[in-house]
Design an enzyme around this catalytic site. Structure first.
Site, PDB file in Angstrom:
ATOM      1  N   GLY A  60       0.782  -1.231   0.000  1.00 33.79           N
ATOM      2  CA  GLY A  60       0.000   0.000   0.000  1.00 33.79           C
ATOM      3  C   GLY A  60       0.810   1.275   0.000  1.00 33.79           C
ATOM      4  O   GLY A  60       0.234   2.361  -0.106  1.00 33.79           O
ATOM      5  N   ALA A  61       2.139   1.179   0.112  1.00 28.44           N
ATOM      6  CA  ALA A  61       2.984   2.376   0.012  1.00 28.44           C
ATOM      7  C   ALA A  61       3.528   2.570  -1.397  1.00 28.44           C
ATOM      8  O   ALA A  61       4.246   3.540  -1.646  1.00 28.44           O
ATOM      9  CB  ALA A  61       4.144   2.302   1.011  1.00 28.44           C
ATOM     10  N   GLY A  62       3.186   1.667  -2.313  1.00 20.86           N
ATOM     11  CA  GLY A  62       3.636   1.789  -3.694  1.00 20.86           C
ATOM     12  C   GLY A  62       2.740   2.706  -4.501  1.00 20.86           C
ATOM     13  O   GLY A  62       1.783   3.297  -3.992  1.00 20.86           O
TER      14      GLY A  62
ATOM     15  N   LYS B  40       6.730  -3.656   2.781  1.00 27.71           N
ATOM     16  CA  LYS B  40       8.127  -3.896   3.149  1.00 27.71           C
ATOM     17  C   LYS B  40       8.980  -2.633   3.044  1.00 27.71           C
ATOM     18  O   LYS B  40      10.057  -2.550   3.611  1.00 27.71           O
ATOM     19  CB  LYS B  40       8.707  -4.994   2.256  1.00 27.71           C
TER      20      LYS B  40
ATOM     21  N   LYS C 105       3.928 -13.184 -12.342  1.00 26.68           N
ATOM     22  CA  LYS C 105       2.561 -12.725 -12.086  1.00 26.68           C
ATOM     23  C   LYS C 105       1.539 -13.755 -12.580  1.00 26.68           C
ATOM     24  O   LYS C 105       0.517 -13.975 -11.922  1.00 26.68           O
ATOM     25  CB  LYS C 105       2.320 -11.368 -12.750  1.00 26.68           C
TER      26      LYS C 105
ATOM     27  N   GLY D 292      -0.971   0.970  -5.015  1.00 21.50           N
ATOM     28  CA  GLY D 292      -1.548   0.683  -3.710  1.00 21.50           C
ATOM     29  C   GLY D 292      -1.848   1.928  -2.907  1.00 21.50           C
ATOM     30  O   GLY D 292      -2.897   2.026  -2.258  1.00 21.50           O
TER      31      GLY D 292
ATOM     32  N   TYR E 183       9.146 -11.259 -15.119  1.00 18.46           N
ATOM     33  CA  TYR E 183       8.134 -10.555 -14.323  1.00 18.46           C
ATOM     34  C   TYR E 183       6.740 -11.082 -14.627  1.00 18.46           C
ATOM     35  O   TYR E 183       5.996 -11.479 -13.718  1.00 18.46           O
ATOM     36  CB  TYR E 183       8.195  -9.049 -14.580  1.00 18.46           C
TER      37      TYR E 183
ATOM     38  N   THR F 287      -1.730  -8.073 -13.937  1.00 13.43           N
ATOM     39  CA  THR F 287      -1.326  -7.258 -15.082  1.00 13.43           C
ATOM     40  C   THR F 287      -1.722  -7.906 -16.394  1.00 13.43           C
ATOM     41  O   THR F 287      -1.809  -9.138 -16.489  1.00 13.43           O
ATOM     42  CB  THR F 287       0.206  -7.064 -15.067  1.00 13.43           C
ATOM     43  N   ASP F 288      -1.926  -7.072 -17.410  1.00 16.69           N
ATOM     44  CA  ASP F 288      -2.212  -7.605 -18.745  1.00 16.69           C
ATOM     45  C   ASP F 288      -1.014  -8.328 -19.353  1.00 16.69           C
ATOM     46  O   ASP F 288      -1.155  -9.092 -20.310  1.00 16.69           O
ATOM     47  CB  ASP F 288      -2.695  -6.500 -19.683  1.00 16.69           C
ATOM     48  N   GLU F 289       0.162  -8.114 -18.795  1.00 20.19           N
ATOM     49  CA  GLU F 289       1.365  -8.723 -19.374  1.00 20.19           C
ATOM     50  C   GLU F 289       1.359 -10.242 -19.279  1.00 20.19           C
ATOM     51  O   GLU F 289       2.132 -10.910 -19.970  1.00 20.19           O
ATOM     52  CB  GLU F 289       2.619  -8.140 -18.721  1.00 20.19           C
TER      53      GLU F 289
END
Length: 325
Positions: A8-10, A34, A151, A13, A147, A123-125
């Site tokens: 939530g600090a990103g 983290k 995901k 988020g 990555y 993610t769409d990736e």
């Protein structure tokens, strides 16, 4: 409703937390983060004084820390992830550990504590690359980077906990996000802040790769709709509906900075670089009434203005990132 927000600090988020508490200042939200290089507690300063807000520093891969923080929550909204493709190419280990193992630790704790709903943000990736048309939620997963592969693994794990254990899990898959508070290694803040400082911008190859751009506030509105009304065991695509080549995006950023193409440095293309992403958002539109509200032109202008006005936020982050390379 007591919501646990991981990561939530990103960038995304923190927008979700600010949006939730902005709509209901009495909401009960715990942020679990983290505080790695891209997690910035300052992102939550606008809501940190509200009585329902709580911050806990911790690692989603730590079962004991996750068990402690999970207790008493009704919903988990899981943003925490390693997310930069270039970093995953340089070293995949942290991506597998955080994105797959971390998700498993969270799912186990949520099941043990009887959490009502688990929203897994993806993610769409995970779909890979598409030459024409748009991906629906039933599209096969064909990730092309470490990555996106990590995901995809976490998506499948989350959905497996629904099918095996009957957990109330929903998955969201978004297109490329942009907006304020985005860590300045991503293309829009990187190019914008470089140009502010009179530095050249690195364009991969000829810039023909196409991305669908989604303002972070629209993304978080979509997540809220899924959190409150999505069907258990389902996947929901959340897109912005604006497809732009990297070269076109570069041109817009150059124009905004009053700079010319001499400020562009063409660099070797990224390994396994996906050509085009495009999401079909018919499902979330039909079931939950989602529509992107921020026009790309308006959102991009506001984003550029935010970085111009907030050097004190991004300059130390770029300096620290440069020292770590």
């Amino acid at each position: 409703m007591r919501i646990l927000v991981t990561g939530g600090a990103g960038f995304i988020g923190s927008e979700f937390v600010r949006q939730q508490l902005g709509a209901d200042p009495t909401a009960q939200i715990t942020v679990f983060d983290k505080l790695t290089y891209s997690g910035v507690e300052e992102n939550l300063a606008p809501v940190a004084s509200l009585p329902g807000y709580r911050f806990v520093q911790g690692d989603i891969c730590d079962p004991e820390a996750v068990d402690r923080v999970m207790a008493g929550h009704d919903v988990v909204v899981h943003f925490a992830a390693e997310s930069h493709v270039d970093r995953s190419i340089a070293g995949a280990g942290p991506f597998v550990l955080t994105n797959v193992v971390g998700t498993q630790v969270l799912l186990d704790a949520a099941r043990q504590h009887g959490v009502g709903r688990f929203v897994h943000v993806s993610t769409d990736e995970v779909y890979g690359s598409i030459d024409e048309g748009s991906w629906t939620e039933e599209w096969p997963l064909r990730p092309n980077s470490p990555y996106s592969a990590s995901k995809a693994g976490s998506d499948l794990l989350a959905l497996a906990y629904h099918r095996t254990h009957g957990m109330d899990v929903v998955v969201t898959r978004c297109s490329n996000n942009y907006g304020h508070y985005q860590f300045p290694e991503k293309v829009i803040p990187l190019f914008t802040t470089n140009l502010i400082d009179g530095l050249k911008v690195p364009l991969y190859g000829e810039g023909g790769n196409i991305r669908d751009w989604l303002h972070v506030s629209d993304h978080c509105r979509g997540i809220d709709l899924v959190m409150r009304g999505g069907r258990a065991g389902e996947v929901y695509n959340i897109g912005g509906g604006t497809e732009v080549t990297n070269k076109e995006l570069t041109g817009l950023l150059l124009d905004a900075a009053g700079a010319g193409w001499d400020m562009v440095e063409h660099v070797e293309d990224r390994k396994g670089h996906d050509l085009r992403y495009s999401l079909d958002i018919s499902k979330i539109r039909t079931e939950l009434g989602y529509e992107p509200q921020v026009r790309f032109e308006d959102g991009l202008a506001a984003t550029i203005a935010w970085y111009r006005d907030n050097r004190a936020w991004w300059e130390p982050l770029k300096a620290k990132a440069a020292l770590e390379k």
